[in-house]
Design an enzyme around this catalytic site. Structure first.
Site, PDB file in Angstrom:
ATOM      1  N   THR A  60     -14.373   7.488   5.456  1.00  0.00           N
ATOM      2  CA  THR A  60     -14.508   6.462   6.245  1.00  0.00           C
ATOM      3  C   THR A  60     -12.911   5.924   7.122  1.00  0.00           C
ATOM      4  O   THR A  60     -12.005   6.361   8.498  1.00  0.00           O
ATOM      5  CB  THR A  60     -15.387   6.076   6.903  1.00  0.00           C
ATOM      6  OG1 THR A  60     -15.092   4.446   5.609  1.00  0.00           O
ATOM      7  CG2 THR A  60     -17.073   6.802   6.531  1.00  0.00           C
ATOM      8  N   LYS A 101     -14.696   6.517  -1.908  1.00  0.00           N
ATOM      9  CA  LYS A 101     -14.266   6.301  -1.418  1.00  0.00           C
ATOM     10  C   LYS A 101     -15.088   4.268  -0.574  1.00  0.00           C
ATOM     11  O   LYS A 101     -15.971   3.786  -1.072  1.00  0.00           O
ATOM     12  CB  LYS A 101     -14.665   6.774   0.328  1.00  0.00           C
ATOM     13  CG  LYS A 101     -16.066   7.175   0.605  1.00  0.00           C
ATOM     14  CD  LYS A 101     -16.815   5.893   1.442  1.00  0.00           C
ATOM     15  CE  LYS A 101     -16.513   6.051   2.412  1.00  0.00           C
ATOM     16  NZ  LYS A 101     -17.199   4.408   2.975  1.00  0.00           N
ATOM     17  N   THR A 121     -20.893  -0.330  -4.295  1.00  0.00           N
ATOM     18  CA  THR A 121     -19.913  -1.953  -3.398  1.00  0.00           C
ATOM     19  C   THR A 121     -18.674  -0.120  -2.216  1.00  0.00           C
ATOM     20  O   THR A 121     -17.785  -0.345  -1.827  1.00  0.00           O
ATOM     21  CB  THR A 121     -18.168  -1.942  -4.191  1.00  0.00           C
ATOM     22  OG1 THR A 121     -18.008  -1.167  -4.543  1.00  0.00           O
ATOM     23  CG2 THR A 121     -19.143  -2.944  -4.033  1.00  0.00           C
ATOM     24  N   GLU A 158      -9.906  -2.639   4.627  1.00  0.00           N
ATOM     25  CA  GLU A 158      -9.555  -2.713   5.757  1.00  0.00           C
ATOM     26  C   GLU A 158      -8.488  -3.497   5.798  1.00  0.00           C
ATOM     27  O   GLU A 158      -8.766  -5.436   5.898  1.00  0.00           O
ATOM     28  CB  GLU A 158     -11.438  -3.158   6.065  1.00  0.00           C
ATOM     29  CG  GLU A 158     -11.135  -1.215   6.403  1.00  0.00           C
ATOM     30  CD  GLU A 158     -12.702  -1.719   6.967  1.00  0.00           C
ATOM     31  OE1 GLU A 158     -13.452  -2.576   7.800  1.00  0.00           O
ATOM     32  OE2 GLU A 158     -14.228  -0.742   7.238  1.00  0.00           O
ATOM     33  N   ASN A 160     -12.985  -4.962  12.831  1.00  0.00           N
ATOM     34  CA  ASN A 160     -14.461  -4.660  12.127  1.00  0.00           C
ATOM     35  C   ASN A 160     -14.974  -5.127  13.706  1.00  0.00           C
ATOM     36  O   ASN A 160     -16.183  -5.378  13.428  1.00  0.00           O
ATOM     37  CB  ASN A 160     -14.832  -5.530  10.803  1.00  0.00           C
ATOM     38  CG  ASN A 160     -14.621  -4.344   9.392  1.00  0.00           C
ATOM     39  OD1 ASN A 160     -14.945  -4.152   9.604  1.00  0.00           O
ATOM     40  ND2 ASN A 160     -13.345  -4.812   8.969  1.00  0.00           N
ATOM     41  N   THR A 198     -18.458   0.615  18.087  1.00  0.00           N
ATOM     42  CA  THR A 198     -18.272   0.534  20.028  1.00  0.00           C
ATOM     43  C   THR A 198     -16.961   0.723  20.593  1.00  0.00           C
ATOM     44  O   THR A 198     -16.423   1.582  19.199  1.00  0.00           O
ATOM     45  CB  THR A 198     -18.746  -0.901  20.952  1.00  0.00           C
ATOM     46  OG1 THR A 198     -17.437  -1.858  20.256  1.00  0.00           O
ATOM     47  CG2 THR A 198     -19.769  -1.499  20.954  1.00  0.00           C
TER      48      THR A 198
END
EC number: 2.3.1.35
Lengths: 408, 408
Positions: free
Chosen positions: A163, A189, A200, A280, A403, A408
């Protein structure tokens, strides 16, 4: 013993691996079903061609779970798993009765394509919560996925489940025994929503060892408890995460339970470490090692208290060895959970003891945290002999950016 | 009833207030002792001139505490407090025996200046952990602080306790009774490290009501439990935070306990709300209201799970009504803590029910979160009649920036 692990939890250097197709008896595929707006691969299939079709799985402990988790919990109950189908581009969580129908139908269509029972097909989905799955696209992708199955496509499958991951994560290990060798391999992933209590990320681990369902289940639970469960990137537990272990028996080797468990542990450790390395927006991978605890649970509780601190994580981003934020977090753990004397606490960062007996010791200015991605924090409670390590990442501008702009 | 509260937890509009000198019988001062490199005021003094010198306090529940907390816990034990001395520019935490000597000596010097007992002087310090206090500067500032005491200097004291606060926080309320009126006023500081289990900042609340120590203690504990304890800016519990209530009896009015408690509650509510509004780097103040819980504790546990989520808080920063991240957090609360059915969850943001019965309902695109600083999230568990609200802030680039560059 040949070791093709990627970076393990103890920090060995990364490698490359075919992942789920490293072990004999497995085929995989990764294709594009059109679930992702980007057009990237988003549908993966892992098939166990046997001779055995042993399966075990560990799921998120979140009470809000996706329909695929509800479905797959039933699938693994009998210890038989023939295939795992995984999609990115939609988590199928909070999608009501239709979500469960979609997960069920996905298993049915995979089963039809493979000639197996739908009740032996684990389904995993990842993506946004609360959005209905683009199930027609998913269903239409299953045929091409079955067509694409090969015994070398582990990397394709690892790519299709990504992702916000920046790289696919794979690992495998070959273990020699007196009776011959067996292989454990896997893929994972997950680059956010990594938090403990298992679950997780999505991961599939395969092996050609000849083991029964109970041995597979015990090995998987023992491994995840100290690997995936010890990764706490951002404290957020997912609703979907699933680690499945498939055993084909194709090597004809039946290793001792502890030898098998060790191999599974090493593959899970490598995959977990790769998750931390790709979290991330992170600029540091931080190992918080707590020692001198009365119990391992106490050590884990203290380590988690530190890895959950936004103030500590932001300081790490700033390469600021602000140990006050560490002991402040240690202090939040109730005494009945982790007995210790606050006046006995030692804190070491990258080998420099900057806090001794609860007060300042070596000069933190000697540390250059900017010099390396890894940061090693050791907290000594001086209360017992137990220890544990939890990994996390720093809190960065990029984490906030990624994040705050995800859905959006 | 005259109400000069700043914005309360229920969102009334802000005002200005003399704070700790609003009530009769109090003098205050705020001076520069030179503890802060910036040269800003950093030493505050609040003195109760009586006729009564009733005191009560609530402290952090962190097991790692500053020397001032250790000292002040002894001071308040007999229910008598004559003065509170507060410094910014150094927390005096993890400073060993010298730290305690510094706190004790601070109380002694204030006591000598005022002609009171050192055992009646509460000491509060805020700043970096693990750095020895610049105690000679602090001691040298006490004389000028005593000299500067006036019954109008509440705002000066509120300014001197600021650290990363951008504005001083003060509030007061005058309550009319059949026997006359009494006042409760207060000040607070704190713009990060705000987390529950009390103890989220430094605050001094003063009153000219004629109350005994038990009444003051009960009123303070009841108020902090639902105000300061319900503010969770970044999940990080401080080692130093202290709320002290001083009662002078100077009004000659002895209100009923519930009337008094309500006034203390309203002042604490205003101060707590001001803390949220000034949290480090925040762009949204977020109220998470959980209703339909079996108990208030259950409601608080669920609300805290949401307010602790970095993914949720980052989404709020992005003005993204990502309700999946809310229900994922609700799901992390164990069933024995908060019984509910995940399939019954409703989530409303700013009045729009975007999740109903655990699934998508109204279109989140109708929400414009950028339009206002306040965001109101309501989670209905449909399991009982209890409710609670916890306030937090969004996770922003500025939060990361401020907290990655604090000590260096």
């Amino acid at each position: 013993m040949t070791d093709h692990l990627g970076p393990a939890l103890d920090g060995t250097s990364p490698g490359t691996s075919p992942g789920v197709t490293a072990a004999a008896g497995f085929r995989a595929a990764g294709v594009t079903a059109g679930l992702k707006a980007s057009g990237s691969p988003d549908l993966a299939l892992v098939v166990n061609d046997g001779p055995r079709q042993v399966g075990a799985a560990v799921f998120t402990t979140n009470r809000v779970v996706g329909a695929p988790v509800t479905w797959s919990r039933q699938v693994v109950r009998d210890g038989v798993v023939a295939a795992v189908v995984l999609n990115s581009g939609g988590a199928n969580v909070a999608t009501g009765p239709r979500g469960f129908q979609d997960a069920h139908a996905t298993a049915e269509k995979v089963a039809a394509g493979l000639g197996v029972s739908a009740g032996d097909v684990v389904v995993c989905s990842t993506g946004l919560i609360g959005v209905p799955l683009a199930s027609e696209r998913l269903f239409a992708g299953i045929g091409p996925a079955v067509e694409a199955l090969t015994d070398g496509a582990g990397p394709d499958a690892a790519t299709a489940i990504m992702t916000t991951d920046s790289v696919p994560k794979t690992a495998h290990v070959r273990v020699e025994t007196a009776d011959g060798s067996f292989v454990v391999g896997g893929m994972a992933k997950g680059a956010g929503m990594l938090a403990p209590a298992m679950a997780t990320m999505l991961s599939v681990v395969t092996t050609d060892a000849d083991v029964d369902a109970a041995t597979a289940d015990a090995a998987l639970r023992a491994a995840t408890a100290v690997t995936f469960d010890r990764v706490d990137s951002d404290g957020c537990m997912s609703t979907s995460d699933t680690v499945t272990l498939l055993a084909s028996g194709a090597s004809g080797v039946a290793p001792a339970a502890d030898v098998f468990a060790d191999a599974v542990l090493r593959v899970c450790a490598s995959l977990a470490r790769q998750l931390v390395a790709d979290a991330e927006g992170a600029s540091h991978d931080i190992a918080v090692h707590v020692q001198g605890a009365t119990t391992q649970d106490a050590a884990v509780a203290v380590a988690r208290a530190v890895t959950r601190s936004n103030l500590f994580k932001a300081a790490m981003f700033g390469n600021d060895p602000n140990w006050g934020r560490i002991i402040a977090q240690v202090g939040t753990v109730p005494e009945h959970v982790a007995p210790y004397d606050p006046a006995a606490l030692d804190v070491t960062i990258n080998g420099l003891q900057i806090c001794r007996a609860g007060g300042a010791h070596e000069d933190p200015a000697q540390l250059d945290l900017a010099a390396a991605r890894e940061v090693h924090v050791v907290v000594d409670l001086h209360a017992g002999d137990a220890a544990a390590t939890v990994w996390t990442n720093d809190l960065t501008h990029d984490y906030v950016h990624e994040n705050s702009a995800y859905s959006t």
